[in-house]
Design a protein around this motif. Structure first.
Motif, short mmCIF file in Angstrom:
data_model
loop_
_atom_site.label_atom_id
_atom_site.label_comp_id
_atom_site.label_asym_id
_atom_site.label_seq_id
_atom_site.Cartn_x
_atom_site.Cartn_y
_atom_site.Cartn_z
N GLY A 29 13.30 34.63 11.31
CA GLY A 29 12.28 35.06 10.36
C GLY A 29 10.94 35.40 11.00
O GLY A 29 9.89 35.25 10.37
N LEU A 30 10.95 35.93 12.21
CA LEU A 30 9.72 36.12 12.96
C LEU A 30 8.80 37.18 12.36
O LEU A 30 7.59 37.18 12.63
N LYS A 31 9.33 38.07 11.55
CA LYS A 31 8.50 39.12 10.96
C LYS A 31 8.32 38.93 9.45
O LYS A 31 7.83 39.81 8.76
N ASN A 32 8.72 37.78 8.97
CA ASN A 32 8.58 37.46 7.55
C ASN A 32 7.44 36.47 7.33
O ASN A 32 6.92 35.89 8.29
N THR A 33 7.08 36.27 6.07
CA THR A 33 6.19 35.16 5.75
C THR A 33 6.89 33.86 6.11
O THR A 33 8.04 33.64 5.75
N ARG A 34 6.17 33.00 6.84
CA ARG A 34 6.75 31.75 7.34
C ARG A 34 5.80 30.62 6.96
O ARG A 34 4.59 30.70 7.20
N ILE A 35 6.35 29.58 6.37
CA ILE A 35 5.54 28.43 5.97
C ILE A 35 6.12 27.17 6.60
O ILE A 35 7.29 26.84 6.39
N SER A 36 5.32 26.51 7.42
CA SER A 36 5.74 25.23 8.00
C SER A 36 5.10 24.10 7.20
O SER A 36 3.89 24.15 6.92
N VAL A 37 5.89 23.12 6.82
CA VAL A 37 5.36 21.96 6.10
C VAL A 37 5.30 20.79 7.06
O VAL A 37 6.29 20.42 7.68
N SER A 38 4.10 20.23 7.21
CA SER A 38 3.89 19.17 8.18
C SER A 38 2.77 18.25 7.72
O SER A 38 1.79 18.70 7.11
N GLY A 39 2.91 16.97 8.03
CA GLY A 39 1.85 16.03 7.73
C GLY A 39 0.74 16.02 8.76
O GLY A 39 -0.31 15.42 8.54
N TRP A 40 0.97 16.70 9.90
CA TRP A 40 -0.03 16.67 10.96
C TRP A 40 -1.11 17.73 10.72
O TRP A 40 -1.36 18.60 11.54
N GLU A 41 -1.73 17.65 9.56
CA GLU A 41 -2.85 18.53 9.22
C GLU A 41 -3.78 17.72 8.31
O GLU A 41 -3.36 17.26 7.25
N PHE A 42 -5.02 17.58 8.75
CA PHE A 42 -5.96 16.72 8.03
C PHE A 42 -7.26 17.42 7.68
O PHE A 42 -8.08 16.86 6.96
N GLN A 43 -7.46 18.65 8.19
CA GLN A 43 -8.70 19.36 7.92
C GLN A 43 -8.60 20.24 6.68
O GLN A 43 -9.55 20.33 5.89
N ASN A 44 -7.45 20.89 6.51
CA ASN A 44 -7.28 21.83 5.40
C ASN A 44 -5.91 21.65 4.78
O ASN A 44 -4.94 21.37 5.49
N PRO A 45 -5.80 21.85 3.46
CA PRO A 45 -4.47 21.76 2.84
C PRO A 45 -3.53 22.87 3.29
O PRO A 45 -2.34 22.69 3.31
N CYS A 46 -4.11 24.01 3.67
CA CYS A 46 -3.31 25.15 4.15
C CYS A 46 -4.10 25.86 5.24
O CYS A 46 -5.30 26.10 5.08
N ARG A 47 -3.41 26.21 6.32
CA ARG A 47 -4.08 26.88 7.43
C ARG A 47 -3.17 27.95 8.00
O ARG A 47 -1.98 27.72 8.21
N GLN A 48 -3.72 29.14 8.26
CA GLN A 48 -2.93 30.20 8.88
C GLN A 48 -2.88 29.95 10.37
O GLN A 48 -3.91 29.77 11.03
N ILE A 49 -1.67 29.93 10.95
CA ILE A 49 -1.53 29.60 12.36
C ILE A 49 -1.01 30.75 13.21
O ILE A 49 -0.97 30.65 14.43
N SER A 50 -0.62 31.87 12.56
CA SER A 50 -0.26 33.09 13.28
C SER A 50 -0.28 34.23 12.28
O SER A 50 -0.62 34.05 11.11
N ASP A 51 0.10 35.43 12.73
CA ASP A 51 0.03 36.61 11.85
C ASP A 51 0.80 36.41 10.56
O ASP A 51 0.36 36.84 9.49
N TYR A 52 1.96 35.78 10.66
CA TYR A 52 2.83 35.65 9.49
C TYR A 52 3.03 34.21 9.02
O TYR A 52 3.71 33.97 8.03
N GLU A 53 2.46 33.26 9.75
CA GLU A 53 2.84 31.86 9.50
C GLU A 53 1.66 31.02 9.02
O GLU A 53 0.52 31.16 9.49
N TYR A 54 1.98 30.11 8.08
CA TYR A 54 1.00 29.20 7.51
C TYR A 54 1.50 27.77 7.67
O TYR A 54 2.71 27.51 7.64
N LEU A 55 0.56 26.85 7.82
CA LEU A 55 0.88 25.43 7.87
C LEU A 55 0.35 24.78 6.60
O LEU A 55 -0.83 24.90 6.28
N VAL A 56 1.23 24.11 5.86
CA VAL A 56 0.84 23.42 4.63
C VAL A 56 0.97 21.92 4.87
O VAL A 56 1.99 21.44 5.38
N ALA A 57 -0.07 21.18 4.49
CA ALA A 57 -0.15 19.74 4.79
C ALA A 57 0.66 18.93 3.78
O ALA A 57 0.11 18.16 2.99
#
Length: 340
Positions: A252-280
């Motif tokens: 899925g390298l060219k699709n919208t990608r969402i990683s769910v992880s507890g290792w995020e404490f600054q923002n509930p959602c953060r963009q980490i690359s062109d297509y990928e987001y990290l959700v806390a």
């Protein structure tokens, strides 16, 4: 009292006279598996061979067989034990109680003949985890430092569902996470009436089927190797593709990608690359909830699990400072002392 519980250098959480949790210990007749994540399955084959009983919830047994097919968990000495059903062994009574983590996760209560109550939380988030009154508490320490706080003024579940719904208009959305958390996201989406196909590889599919068998509402599931799954992904049609976090850089390298992880404490959602987001989205308690559990447990002495996390010593120090309860991290590190 403190010697009645400890965490060994090999990661075994010893409770009372008979119980070893989440790793093998040659001197304990009972082995308990709190849940089916790899860092809690250490030495399980040896436990099956050597222990009188290997105890876990029925869900954990079924999931552990999928996570590691070499485990032979249909032996006579493997005991699936339901939540709240006491097991008597010698002068001690052992009870598994729910932990809000992955499906089937449990806390362990050992009650001694003199009435002493010893509890191991296993991994948990406080939300739906019952706090157990006890004398001695062994608590996880994954987010056991004050910097690990999620004071977000937003509902993470609603945010995640909304993100996925919006991005489905552009085609397939890939979600990456660990086993258990992926199924939590699936159920979250189904409860929000997201009815697009869910596509996944074999192991995620098997874990999802077990969770469905035990009551999770995951709806229809599609293998990525099936004709339908291949067409959905190849043509970038609206569907949600669920993959283990270890495959993040493979699919899925060219699709919208969402990683769910507890290792995020600054923002509930953060963009980490062109297509990928990290959700806390976490399945562990943050620092504040760990402290809250200790307070509400009324424990007289606390041991923090310093084997599976780097923050055991910090958490023990903070428990002493904030609550005034004797606490120590185990296994012991340099410069630490045992409980007095």
């Amino acid at each position: 009292m403190a010697e009645r519980a400890c965490v060994t250098k090999t990661g075994a959480v010893l409770l009372g006279d008979n119980v070893a949790c989440d790793a093998f210990d040659a001197n304990r007749p009972l082995r308990i598996v709190t849940h089916a994540h790899a860092d809690h399955l250490g030495g399980l084959r040896k436990s099956i061979k050597c222990c009188e009983k290997v105890i876990m919830t029925p869900v954990t047994r079924d999931l552990a067989e999928i996570v590691n097919p070499t485990f032979k968990l249909r032996k006579d000495n493997v005991l699936p034990l339901e939540y709240g059903k006491p097991l008597k062994y010698g002068d001690e009574t052992i009870t598994l109680l729910k932990a809000d983590h992955i499906m089937g996760a449990s806390q362990v209560l050992v009650e001694a003949a003199d009435g002493t109550r010893i509890v191991y939380t296993g991994d948990f988030k406080l939300g739906e985890t019952p706090v157990i009154d006890c004398d001695i508490l062994v608590v996880e320490a994954t987010y056991g430092t004050p910097s690990c706080r999620r004071n977000f003024d937003v509902d993470i579940n609603e945010l995640l569902v909304s993100m996925i719904e919006r991005r489905l208009r552009g085609g397939t959305v890939y979600v990456f996470g660990f086993y258990g958390k992926l199924q939590e996201v699936m159920q979250m989406l189904r409860k929000a009436d997201v009815e697009v196909p869910f596509v996944m590889p074999d192991t995620v599919h098997e874990v999802s089927q077990v969770c469905g068998n035990y009551g999770m509402n995951l709806g229809s599931l599609t293998l990525d190797t099936s004709h339908e799954g291949q067409e959905l992904l190849k043509d970038n049609l609206p569907c949600v593709a669920f993959y283990h976090t270890n495959t993040r850089f493979k699919v899925g390298l060219k699709n919208t990608r969402i990683s769910v992880s507890g290792w995020e404490f600054q923002n509930p959602c953060r963009q980490i690359s062109d297509y990928e987001y990290l959700v806390a989205l976490s399945d562990h308690s943050d620092f504040d909830d760990l402290i809250e559990y200790v307070k509400r447990s009324k424990a007289k002495q606390v041991i923090t699990d310093n084997y599976r996390a780097n923050h055991g010593k910090v958490l023990a120090d903070e428990i002493i400072k904030r609550i005034g309860v004797p606490a120590v991290a185990q296994p012991l590190g340099k410069g630490q002392t045992t409980l007095m």
